[in-house]
Design a protein around this motif. Structure first.
Motif, PDB file in Angstrom:
ATOM      1  N   ILE A   1       0.858  -1.187   0.000  1.00  0.00           N
ATOM      2  CA  ILE A   1       0.000   0.000   0.000  1.00  0.00           C
ATOM      3  C   ILE A   1       0.892   1.234   0.000  1.00  0.00           C
ATOM      4  N   GLN A   2       0.314   2.347  -0.431  1.00  0.00           N
ATOM      5  CA  GLN A   2       1.002   3.635  -0.399  1.00  0.00           C
ATOM      6  C   GLN A   2       0.443   4.442   0.772  1.00  0.00           C
ATOM      7  N   VAL A   3       1.331   4.995   1.589  1.00  0.00           N
ATOM      8  CA  VAL A   3       0.881   5.722   2.772  1.00  0.00           C
ATOM      9  C   VAL A   3       1.617   7.041   2.900  1.00  0.00           C
ATOM     10  N   ASP A   4       0.932   8.000   3.529  1.00  0.00           N
ATOM     11  CA  ASP A   4       1.554   9.236   4.008  1.00  0.00           C
ATOM     12  C   ASP A   4       1.693   9.114   5.525  1.00  0.00           C
ATOM     13  N   ILE A   5       2.810   9.581   6.064  1.00  0.00           N
ATOM     14  CA  ILE A   5       3.069   9.451   7.496  1.00  0.00           C
ATOM     15  C   ILE A   5       3.407  10.814   8.079  1.00  0.00           C
ATOM     16  N   ALA A   6       2.704  11.179   9.158  1.00  0.00           N
ATOM     17  CA  ALA A   6       3.033  12.370   9.933  1.00  0.00           C
ATOM     18  C   ALA A   6       3.650  11.900  11.240  1.00  0.00           C
ATOM     19  N   THR A   7       4.879  12.314  11.507  1.00  0.00           N
ATOM     20  CA  THR A   7       5.633  11.815  12.657  1.00  0.00           C
ATOM     21  C   THR A   7       6.016  12.959  13.579  1.00  0.00           C
ATOM     22  N   GLN A   8       5.850  12.732  14.884  1.00  0.00           N
ATOM     23  CA  GLN A   8       6.258  13.703  15.896  1.00  0.00           C
ATOM     24  C   GLN A   8       7.166  13.004  16.898  1.00  0.00           C
ATOM     25  N   HIS A   9       8.340  13.545  17.117  1.00  0.00           N
ATOM     26  CA  HIS A   9       9.291  12.937  18.042  1.00  0.00           C
ATOM     27  C   HIS A   9       8.978  13.356  19.476  1.00  0.00           C
ATOM     28  N   MET A  10       9.277  12.451  20.439  1.00  0.00           N
ATOM     29  CA  MET A  10       9.029  12.745  21.842  1.00  0.00           C
ATOM     30  C   MET A  10      10.013  11.944  22.691  1.00  0.00           C
ATOM     31  N   HIS A  11      10.103  12.301  23.987  1.00  0.00           N
ATOM     32  CA  HIS A  11      10.998  11.638  24.925  1.00  0.00           C
ATOM     33  C   HIS A  11      10.178  10.979  26.019  1.00  0.00           C
ATOM     34  N   SER A  12      10.625   9.802  26.456  1.00  0.00           N
ATOM     35  CA  SER A  12       9.949   9.084  27.541  1.00  0.00           C
ATOM     36  C   SER A  12      10.969   8.216  28.259  1.00  0.00           C
ATOM     37  N   ASP A  13      11.133   8.482  29.564  1.00  0.00           N
ATOM     38  CA  ASP A  13      12.068   7.714  30.384  1.00  0.00           C
ATOM     39  C   ASP A  13      13.466   7.679  29.782  1.00  0.00           C
ATOM     40  N   GLY A  14      13.900   8.810  29.241  1.00  0.00           N
ATOM     41  CA  GLY A  14      15.244   8.894  28.682  1.00  0.00           C
ATOM     42  C   GLY A  14      15.383   8.278  27.303  1.00  0.00           C
ATOM     43  N   ARG A  15      14.305   7.834  26.708  1.00  0.00           N
ATOM     44  CA  ARG A  15      14.363   7.227  25.374  1.00  0.00           C
ATOM     45  C   ARG A  15      13.734   8.170  24.361  1.00  0.00           C
ATOM     46  N   GLU A  16      14.241   8.098  23.156  1.00  0.00           N
ATOM     47  CA  GLU A  16      13.693   8.904  22.066  1.00  0.00           C
ATOM     48  C   GLU A  16      12.692   8.062  21.292  1.00  0.00           C
ATOM     49  N   LEU A  17      11.437   8.493  21.338  1.00  0.00           N
ATOM     50  CA  LEU A  17      10.368   7.783  20.656  1.00  0.00           C
ATOM     51  C   LEU A  17       9.812   8.656  19.534  1.00  0.00           C
ATOM     52  N   ALA A  18       9.035   8.046  18.689  1.00  0.00           N
ATOM     53  CA  ALA A  18       8.372   8.775  17.604  1.00  0.00           C
ATOM     54  C   ALA A  18       6.931   8.303  17.520  1.00  0.00           C
ATOM     55  N   PHE A  19       6.050   9.261  17.431  1.00  0.00           N
ATOM     56  CA  PHE A  19       4.615   8.975  17.282  1.00  0.00           C
ATOM     57  C   PHE A  19       4.229   9.218  15.835  1.00  0.00           C
ATOM     58  N   SER A  20       3.609   8.243  15.187  1.00  0.00           N
ATOM     59  CA  SER A  20       3.293   8.334  13.755  1.00  0.00           C
ATOM     60  C   SER A  20       1.813   8.108  13.516  1.00  0.00           C
ATOM     61  N   LEU A  21       1.268   8.931  12.656  1.00  0.00           N
ATOM     62  CA  LEU A  21      -0.096   8.756  12.156  1.00  0.00           C
ATOM     63  C   LEU A  21       0.001   8.420  10.677  1.00  0.00           C
ATOM     64  N   VAL A  22      -0.613   7.324  10.287  1.00  0.00           N
ATOM     65  CA  VAL A  22      -0.489   6.791   8.933  1.00  0.00           C
ATOM     66  C   VAL A  22      -1.811   6.955   8.195  1.00  0.00           C
ATOM     67  N   GLN A  23      -1.721   7.438   6.963  1.00  0.00           N
ATOM     68  CA  GLN A  23      -2.917   7.575   6.137  1.00  0.00           C
ATOM     69  C   GLN A  23      -2.705   6.807   4.837  1.00  0.00           C
ATOM     70  N   ASP A  24      -3.597   5.877   4.567  1.00  0.00           N
ATOM     71  CA  ASP A  24      -3.514   5.079   3.342  1.00  0.00           C
ATOM     72  C   ASP A  24      -3.926   5.939   2.149  1.00  0.00           C
ATOM     73  N   VAL A  25      -2.993   6.161   1.234  1.00  0.00           N
ATOM     74  CA  VAL A  25      -3.260   7.004   0.058  1.00  0.00           C
ATOM     75  C   VAL A  25      -3.127   6.189  -1.220  1.00  0.00           C
ATOM     76  N   THR A  26      -3.317   4.874  -1.103  1.00  0.00           N
ATOM     77  CA  THR A  26      -3.160   4.023  -2.289  1.00  0.00           C
ATOM     78  C   THR A  26      -4.107   4.441  -3.401  1.00  0.00           C
ATOM     79  N   ASP A  27      -5.388   4.607  -3.059  1.00  0.00           N
ATOM     80  CA  ASP A  27      -6.361   5.010  -4.082  1.00  0.00           C
ATOM     81  C   ASP A  27      -6.047   6.398  -4.614  1.00  0.00           C
ATOM     82  N   ARG A  28      -5.689   7.298  -3.692  1.00  0.00           N
ATOM     83  CA  ARG A  28      -5.359   8.657  -4.136  1.00  0.00           C
ATOM     84  C   ARG A  28      -4.127   8.651  -5.036  1.00  0.00           C
ATOM     85  N   GLN A  29      -3.139   7.809  -4.686  1.00  0.00           N
ATOM     86  CA  GLN A  29      -1.921   7.744  -5.495  1.00  0.00           C
ATOM     87  C   GLN A  29      -2.215   7.149  -6.865  1.00  0.00           C
ATOM     88  N   LYS A  30      -3.084   6.131  -6.890  1.00  0.00           N
ATOM     89  CA  LYS A  30      -3.458   5.552  -8.187  1.00  0.00           C
ATOM     90  C   LYS A  30      -4.170   6.583  -9.048  1.00  0.00           C
TER      91      LYS A  30
END
Length: 826
Positions: A344-373
């Motif tokens: 599938i083709q997806v667009d991803i919006a990612t926001q970085h964050m910290h938790s307990d000394g670790r670097e994490l990333a929060f991602s929201l994924v949107q399926d754009v397969t139909d839009r890309q086609k």
């Protein structure tokens, strides 16, 4: 002194705490609490001063007591109806109570013993207290009753103290009533029962009890033995309770936000996840991700981000994710692989964050397969021909720039072939557009099958194609390709039940010999194709110096035609047409173009250029206007009326307004239609039979005589032409030239004359230059003669002299100045 400094320090810290809280939570409640404690700070601060002057001592006393009163009022303001809490009109009630209390304090400080002012101020203050209770708490019955009940003992206490000459006790009663009211209101104002608000309420009740307790201890004479700090304990209870309530609110808000974010995360219809930026391992995924990708939650949490990416993209993805800035949002489209192996083709919006000394990333994924086609489909449609699916002109131009840039960098050659199907319009006219579309699609497939994958075949027009050869070693390579293309196009095509055979004309231009940029290369290949088509078609021609010269000449002539139409560089000559006995019958108007270097340019050179450029229409309009003007001028000079014929271009005859324009021109010059003749070519009439029939029929009905020029060179028959209102056939000069040869065209001319006469048409023989030709035409009973044997084309002045010399047979019996203004088109 030390105790007072400690109080000031503690209250100052409280003020700073509430002030910083207000910056983060700009609520009306926190603002009032902050101001209230600031007033308490003022109360304690003025007690540090011990001035010697009595007046200053009095002012400080008023400020100290006024701070306590104003603090109570600030604690009261956030209560009551939320819609009314900031109304200036509603602030008047606590303001009246505050002012009356301050006035009583001032009277007490300045030892005023008159009782009347006290009683008036007490009445006003207590009335304000009752109005406040009713106005702001009428819907809370318990609070309303308690507030009213608190007014009664407070009023009794105040009146008793004034009656016994103790105004100072009256001030204590006022302070006690204020803080008691605050305590009562806070009991039910905050709907949530919490430790913080319970502490605040208890502290406020204790604060209100401090004043009567102090008076009672003073009455017993034991107040001096009680530590002053004991009286401040209720204040700290209130402060601690307020801080605790704010912390509780923060905890509740954070918990609610956490629940809300958890709900948004879990119930979001888009896939969402959190992953470790270092290991790329998934830390958490929502239900939409499980459903969309097909993995279970346990499988997802055992995977890394790379497990859903194609293997070939691994290195590039890791590098990009590692280099991403903390605040950067990565977008796609990216390719992700589902559990079943599909992509599938997806667009991803990612926001970085910290938790307990670790670097994490929060991602929201949107399926754009139909839009890309859809996007790819729209891009394909924008760059490809809809019928043949070949690249269109725009995409071909883009690829030409790339091909020429590559050839320039690597010192290689490239070639462009412009291809046009010969006489393809006949296929559409004869077999229909569906058959024509079938042919175009078949030709497109054949062309694509005969070139390499790196080459480009494009459809750039109706029946025009272009072939871009990416790399060729020599012109011979391009010629071999052209030969193959001619061969595959010539193979029969089955369309709509018909077997069709097509040919084409191809022009070849080489890079860098024939052009070093796309525009020049295309223009030269097009010119070579144009020359191949006019040389008979079904062949290819390479761009050469001769074709280049012809192209340059054509460009020069086109520019000169435009200038001539604007500034007057066209001129008409008139060639006489005689009957077989040598009597003048009519004139044919022939256009000549004056060129500053080449002199007069013959029509066979500039007319095709005018037709290609679209200038033939304004040129034809000029010829029509000039013929009508000249014929009207000759009539005005008293010369005998003579019919003047002019040649009509296919582009003129197929215009919807051509007949209207002719009538308007005749009207403007007041010329009879019978004095105007029009010559149309056989090929033009048969290619545009529907449009030609409509226009010719309309104009012939007015009296304009039509002739078919160059008869015998086309592909029609007299049977077809007989359907048109045509009065005259003009046999092409190529037949007259060989009429006297033993194996010449005598039989053809004889057949044409015989058939034309049988259809009651007159015949004009063009190009008669010798007497033996004239003798044969007389024997064949030809009607009219035109050629150098009798006369070359004449200027307007010489034609006028000819008209004065000989007898001219009038073309009509009507008035030559017959006016056609009242004629209307059907």
């Amino acid at each position: 002194m030390q105790n007072e400094l400690l109080d000031i320090l503690i209250i100052g810290c409280l003020v700073l705490l509430f002030g910083s809280t207000y910056r983060k939570r700009t609520t009306f409640l926190v603002r009032c609490w902050s101001i209230g404690w600031l007033l308490i700070l003022v109360h304690f601060s003025v007690q540090l001063f011990h001035p010697k002057l009595a007046a200053v001592q009095n002012v400080l006393s008023v400020v100290s007591i006024g701070g306590l009163i104003a603090c109570a009022v600030m604690f009261l303001l956030p209560t009551g109806s939320k819609s009314e809490e900031r109304s200036l009109r509603n602030l008047a009630i606590p303001l009246v109570a505050t002012i009356t209390s301050l006035l009583i304090t001032i009277l007490n400080v300045y030892d005023v013993h008159t009782t009347v002012p006290y009683y008036l101020l007490i009445a006003m203050g207590q009335f304000a207290a009752l109005v406040y209770a009713v106005r702001f708490h009428r819907e809370r019955k318990t609070i309303l009753v308690l507030l009213i009940l608190s007014v009664i003992p407070s009023t009794i206490w105040m009146v008793w103290s004034i009656a016994h000459g103790r105004p100072d006790v009256c001030v204590s009663a006022i302070l006690s009533q204020f803080y008691l009211s605050v305590a009562i209101v806070y009991l039910n104002e905050f709907h949530r029962v919490s430790g913080g608000m319970l502490t605040v309420s208890v502290g406020l009740f204790a604060w209100a009890a401090v004043f009567p307790a102090a008076e009672f201890c003073d009455h017993l004479g034991i107040i001096a033995r009680i530590s002053p700090e004991l009286w401040n304990v209720p204040k700290y209870f209130v402060a601690f309770g307020m801080v605790l309530s704010l912390l509780e609110e923060e905890i509740i808000a954070a918990s609610a936000a956490s629940k809300q974010y958890r709900l948004l995360f879990e119930a979001n219809p888009h896939p969402m996840w959190i992953y470790d930026r270092e290991t790329l391992a998934f830390e958490s995924v929502n239900d939409a991700a499980l459903e969309h990708y097909g993995y279970t939650r346990e499988q997802f949490l055992d995977m890394t981000l790379m497990d859903i990416r194609p293997t070939e993209e691994f290195d590039a993805v890791v590098k990009e994710l590692k280099q991403a800035e903390p605040a950067q949002q990565l977008t796609g489209p990216w390719r992700h692989q589902r559990q079943d192996g599909s992509f599938i083709q997806v667009d991803i919006a990612t926001q970085h964050m910290h938790s307990d000394g670790r670097e994490l990333a929060f991602s929201l994924v949107q399926d754009v397969t139909d839009r890309q086609k859809l996007h790819e489909q729209l891009v394909h449609q924008a760059n490809h021909d809809i019928l043949t699916c070949l690249p269109n002109r725009g995409l071909l131009e883009e690829r030409m720039h790339h091909t020429l840039s590559h050839a320039r960098r690597h010192d290689r050659q490239a070639a462009l072939l412009c291809l046009d199907l010969d006489r393809f319009k006949q296929v559409n006219d004869t077999y229909g557009h569906n058959a024509g579309d079938i042919c175009l699609k078949e030709i497109a497939q054949r062309l694509s099958g005969r070139v390499r994958g790196i080459d480009t075949v494009a459809r750039v027009g109706g029946e025009e194609f272009s072939v871009l050869l990416h790399e060729v070693d020599s012109r011979a390579d391009a010629q071999r390709v052209a030969t193959d293309l001619l061969a595959v196009i010539a193979e029969p095509i089955e369309a709509e039940g018909h077997i069709l055979e097509l040919t084409s004309s191809i022009g070849i231009a080489m890079y860098p010999i024939d052009g070093q940029d796309a525009d020049t290369l295309w223009r030269n290949a097009d010119w070579a194709m144009y020359r191949a088509k006019h040389a008979g078609g079904n062949q290819y021609l390479c761009m050469s110096q001769e074709i280049s010269m012809l192209a340059t000449e054509a460009t020069d002539l086109e520019r000169h035609i435009r200038q001539a139409l604007k500034e007057g560089g066209l001129e008409l000559f008139y060639q006489p047409i005689y009957d077989i006995h040598g009597h003048l019958q009519s004139l044919e108007a022939l256009a000549r173009l004056r060129h500053p270097q080449h002199g007069y340019v013959l029509p066979d050179r500039f007319i095709p250029i005018a037709e290609e450029s679209g200038l033939i229409v304004p040129m034809g309009n000029w010829v029509l206007d000039e013929v009508c003007r000249q014929a009207a001028e000759w009539l005005g000079e008293g010369l005998p009326p003579v019919q003047v014929a002019l040649n009509v271009s296919p582009l003129q005859l197929t215009r919807f307004d051509f007949a209207s324009h002719v009538i308007d021109t005749l009207n403007r010059h007041q010329l009879s239609p019978h004095l105007l003749g029009m010559e149309v070519t056989e090929t033009m009439v048969m290619r545009n039979i529907a449009d030609a029939t409509r226009q010719i029929t309309t104009l012939a009905g007015l009296g304009i005589e039509f002739s078919v020029d160059d008869f015998g060179t086309g592909y029609s028959s007299l049977a077809h032409l007989h359907k048109l209102p045509v009065q005259t056939l003009k046999i092409d000069r190529s037949f007259i030239e060989k009429i006297c040869d033993p194996q010449g065209t005598y039989s053809i001319v004889q057949a044409i004359i015989f058939l034309a006469h049988s259809l009651r048409m007159k015949v004009v023989a063009e190009g008669v230059e010798r007497e033996d030709q004239l003798d044969i035409l007389r024997r064949l009973d030809c009607d009219l003669i035109q050629g150098f044997f009798f006369s070359r084309p004449l200027t307007a002045a010489d034609a006028a002299i000819l008209l004065r010399k000989g007898e001219v047979k009038s073309p009509t019996k009507v008035d030559p100045r017959h006016h056609v203004r009242r004629m209307r088109l059907a």
